[in-house]
Design a protein around this motif. Structure first.
Motif, PDB file in Angstrom:
ATOM      1  N   MET A   1       0.843  -1.205   0.000  1.00 38.89           N
ATOM      2  CA  MET A   1       0.000   0.000   0.000  1.00 38.89           C
ATOM      3  C   MET A   1       0.875   1.251   0.000  1.00 38.89           C
ATOM      4  SD  MET A   1      -2.873   0.997   2.819  1.00 38.89           S
ATOM      5  CE  MET A   1      -4.266   1.082   1.725  1.00 38.89           C
ATOM      6  N   ARG A   2       0.461   2.244  -0.769  1.00 38.36           N
ATOM      7  CA  ARG A   2       1.232   3.480  -0.860  1.00 38.36           C
ATOM      8  C   ARG A   2       0.622   4.571   0.015  1.00 38.36           C
ATOM      9  NH1 ARG A   2       5.438   3.216  -3.903  1.00 38.36           N
ATOM     10  NH2 ARG A   2       5.531   1.423  -5.262  1.00 38.36           N
ATOM     11  N   VAL A   3       1.450   5.535   0.361  1.00 38.39           N
ATOM     12  CA  VAL A   3       1.006   6.635   1.210  1.00 38.39           C
ATOM     13  C   VAL A   3       0.118   7.582   0.405  1.00 38.39           C
ATOM     14  CG1 VAL A   3       1.722   8.619   2.596  1.00 38.39           C
ATOM     15  CG2 VAL A   3       3.101   6.521   2.619  1.00 38.39           C
ATOM     16  N   VAL A   4      -1.144   7.665   0.820  1.00 40.23           N
ATOM     17  CA  VAL A   4      -2.085   8.651   0.272  1.00 40.23           C
ATOM     18  C   VAL A   4      -2.858   9.222   1.456  1.00 40.23           C
ATOM     19  CG1 VAL A   4      -2.372   7.542  -1.988  1.00 40.23           C
ATOM     20  CG2 VAL A   4      -3.862   6.876  -0.090  1.00 40.23           C
ATOM     21  N   ASP A   5      -3.650  10.256   1.223  1.00 39.91           N
ATOM     22  CA  ASP A   5      -4.466  10.825   2.300  1.00 39.91           C
ATOM     23  C   ASP A   5      -5.306   9.722   2.925  1.00 39.91           C
ATOM     24  OD1 ASP A   5      -3.429  13.227   1.585  1.00 39.91           O
ATOM     25  OD2 ASP A   5      -5.334  14.150   1.016  1.00 39.91           O
ATOM     26  N   GLY A   6      -5.359   9.699   4.251  1.00 43.42           N
ATOM     27  CA  GLY A   6      -6.169   8.708   4.941  1.00 43.42           C
ATOM     28  C   GLY A   6      -5.444   7.404   5.216  1.00 43.42           C
ATOM     29  N   THR A   7      -4.129   7.393   5.045  1.00 40.54           N
ATOM     30  CA  THR A   7      -3.360   6.223   5.470  1.00 40.54           C
ATOM     31  C   THR A   7      -2.585   6.573   6.735  1.00 40.54           C
ATOM     32  OG1 THR A   7      -1.516   6.794   4.009  1.00 40.54           O
ATOM     33  CG2 THR A   7      -3.093   5.189   3.175  1.00 40.54           C
ATOM     34  N   VAL A   8      -2.306   5.548   7.535  1.00 44.53           N
ATOM     35  CA  VAL A   8      -1.451   5.707   8.716  1.00 44.53           C
ATOM     36  C   VAL A   8      -0.068   5.196   8.336  1.00 44.53           C
ATOM     37  CG1 VAL A   8      -0.997   4.914  11.075  1.00 44.53           C
ATOM     38  CG2 VAL A   8      -3.322   5.569  10.387  1.00 44.53           C
ATOM     39  N   VAL A   9       0.923   6.075   8.506  1.00 46.38           N
ATOM     40  CA  VAL A   9       2.293   5.760   8.117  1.00 46.38           C
ATOM     41  C   VAL A   9       3.139   5.595   9.372  1.00 46.38           C
ATOM     42  CG1 VAL A   9       4.279   6.516   6.751  1.00 46.38           C
ATOM     43  CG2 VAL A   9       1.969   7.244   6.102  1.00 46.38           C
ATOM     44  N   GLN A  10       3.897   4.502   9.409  1.00 41.42           N
ATOM     45  CA  GLN A  10       4.874   4.311  10.485  1.00 41.42           C
ATOM     46  C   GLN A  10       6.246   4.429   9.853  1.00 41.42           C
ATOM     47  OE1 GLN A  10       3.574   0.385  11.969  1.00 41.42           O
ATOM     48  NE2 GLN A  10       3.213   1.453  13.888  1.00 41.42           N
ATOM     49  N   PHE A  11       7.112   5.214  10.465  1.00 36.85           N
ATOM     50  CA  PHE A  11       8.449   5.367   9.891  1.00 36.85           C
ATOM     51  C   PHE A  11       9.494   5.644  10.949  1.00 36.85           C
ATOM     52  CE2 PHE A  11       9.079  10.049   9.975  1.00 36.85           C
ATOM     53  CZ  PHE A  11       7.792  10.491  10.227  1.00 36.85           C
ATOM     54  N   HIS A  12      10.731   5.346  10.585  1.00 34.53           N
ATOM     55  CA  HIS A  12      11.893   5.722  11.393  1.00 34.53           C
ATOM     56  C   HIS A  12      12.524   6.938  10.751  1.00 34.53           C
ATOM     57  CE1 HIS A  12      11.916   2.129  13.905  1.00 34.53           C
ATOM     58  NE2 HIS A  12      11.590   1.448  12.825  1.00 34.53           N
ATOM     59  N   TYR A  13      13.120   7.788  11.564  1.00 35.74           N
ATOM     60  CA  TYR A  13      13.764   8.965  10.979  1.00 35.74           C
ATOM     61  C   TYR A  13      14.931   9.430  11.836  1.00 35.74           C
ATOM     62  CZ  TYR A  13      11.557  11.742  14.618  1.00 35.74           C
ATOM     63  OH  TYR A  13      11.190  12.233  15.836  1.00 35.74           O
ATOM     64  N   VAL A  14      15.843  10.112  11.169  1.00 39.61           N
ATOM     65  CA  VAL A  14      16.879  10.889  11.849  1.00 39.61           C
ATOM     66  C   VAL A  14      16.774  12.294  11.285  1.00 39.61           C
ATOM     67  CG1 VAL A  14      19.345  11.184  12.262  1.00 39.61           C
ATOM     68  CG2 VAL A  14      18.381   8.876  12.092  1.00 39.61           C
ATOM     69  N   LEU A  15      16.690  13.273  12.168  1.00 43.07           N
ATOM     70  CA  LEU A  15      16.591  14.671  11.765  1.00 43.07           C
ATOM     71  C   LEU A  15      17.894  15.380  12.111  1.00 43.07           C
ATOM     72  CD1 LEU A  15      15.215  17.323  10.945  1.00 43.07           C
ATOM     73  CD2 LEU A  15      14.139  17.377  13.206  1.00 43.07           C
ATOM     74  N   LYS A  16      18.520  15.968  11.087  1.00 42.54           N
ATOM     75  CA  LYS A  16      19.754  16.729  11.303  1.00 42.54           C
ATOM     76  C   LYS A  16      19.578  18.161  10.818  1.00 42.54           C
ATOM     77  CE  LYS A  16      22.798  12.731  10.786  1.00 42.54           C
ATOM     78  NZ  LYS A  16      23.876  12.113  10.000  1.00 42.54           N
ATOM     79  N   ASN A  17      20.386  19.054  11.390  1.00 44.24           N
ATOM     80  CA  ASN A  17      20.408  20.430  10.876  1.00 44.24           C
ATOM     81  C   ASN A  17      21.466  20.525   9.776  1.00 44.24           C
ATOM     82  OD1 ASN A  17      22.894  20.565  12.166  1.00 44.24           O
ATOM     83  ND2 ASN A  17      22.166  21.830  13.859  1.00 44.24           N
ATOM     84  N   GLY A  18      21.666  21.731   9.259  1.00 42.89           N
ATOM     85  CA  GLY A  18      22.586  21.929   8.145  1.00 42.89           C
ATOM     86  C   GLY A  18      24.034  21.610   8.497  1.00 42.89           C
ATOM     87  N   GLN A  19      24.357  21.613   9.787  1.00 38.87           N
ATOM     88  CA  GLN A  19      25.719  21.310  10.233  1.00 38.87           C
ATOM     89  C   GLN A  19      25.923  19.811  10.458  1.00 38.87           C
ATOM     90  OE1 GLN A  19      23.977  24.103  11.938  1.00 38.87           O
ATOM     91  NE2 GLN A  19      24.853  25.129  10.151  1.00 38.87           N
ATOM     92  N   GLY A  20      24.857  19.035  10.269  1.00 36.84           N
ATOM     93  CA  GLY A  20      24.974  17.593  10.464  1.00 36.84           C
ATOM     94  C   GLY A  20      24.755  17.134  11.895  1.00 36.84           C
ATOM     95  N   ASP A  21      24.359  18.061  12.780  1.00 35.42           N
ATOM     96  CA  ASP A  21      24.054  17.664  14.160  1.00 35.42           C
ATOM     97  C   ASP A  21      22.697  16.970  14.202  1.00 35.42           C
ATOM     98  OD1 ASP A  21      26.315  19.160  15.038  1.00 35.42           O
ATOM     99  OD2 ASP A  21      25.087  20.981  15.008  1.00 35.42           O
ATOM    100  N   VAL A  22      22.601  15.878  14.940  1.00 37.49           N
ATOM    101  CA  VAL A  22      21.318  15.189  15.102  1.00 37.49           C
ATOM    102  C   VAL A  22      20.447  15.984  16.068  1.00 37.49           C
ATOM    103  CG1 VAL A  22      20.173  13.097  15.906  1.00 37.49           C
ATOM    104  CG2 VAL A  22      22.299  12.924  14.592  1.00 37.49           C
TER     105      VAL A  22
END
Ligand code: ZN
Length: 158
Positions: free
Chosen positions: A1-22
């Protein structure tokens, strides 16, 4: 199933800034949201469209599609006396009344006579770099759609 409006998505993520800091990461927990309801930052939600479980991708999100541009008008100096005898330290966060309603502010400077508070989101003005791995995509339940958010488990009350 693909992500469209009305789907529940579970995901892992890492968020970094422009300097590469997590700045943030999902870690061992998977993050869930209801797609199409503005529950995550706009730039990331747009990049999720059409993805499927197992997809990995990187996305760069500009401030306007993230936590907003830095608004200098939300940075204010207030007299130290406004805090009475209470201790005030840099990094303290509290809810304050302002001419733009209630908002969470962070203490960014403390002087003898004044305290500087910032009502911007801590990530305002930052370009966000997300590394994402989609874990699961499912159809939302009727209740989730009615509430506009994900229900994990069945002990959900409002
Ligand atoms: Zn609910």
């Amino acid at each position: 199933m693909r992500v469209v409006d009305g789907t529940v998505v579970q995901f892992h993520y890492v968020l970094k800034n422009g300097q590469g800091d997590v700045l943030d990461e999902s870690g061992a927990q998977v993050f869930s949201y209801l797609h199409g309801h503005g529950n995550i930052v706009a730039g990331l939600e747009r990049a999720m469209e059409g993805r499927a479980a197992g997809d990995r991708f990187d996305v760069e999100v500009a401030p306007r599609d993230g936590y907003g541009e830095l608004d200098q008008g939300l940075i204010q100096r207030v007299p130290r006396t406004a805090f009475g005898g209470n201790e005030v330290d840099i990094g303290m966060r509290f809810t304050a009344e302002s001419d733009r309603g209630r908002r969470v502010v962070t203490v960014t400077a403390v002087d003898t006579d004044s305290v500087t508070v910032d009502g911007n989101h801590p990530l305002a003005g930052q370009t966000l770099h997300f590394a994402v791995e989609v874990a699961n995509v499912r159809e939302a339940t009727g209740n989730e759609l009615a509430h506009g958010h994900v229900h994990d488990g069945d002990d959900h009350h409002h």
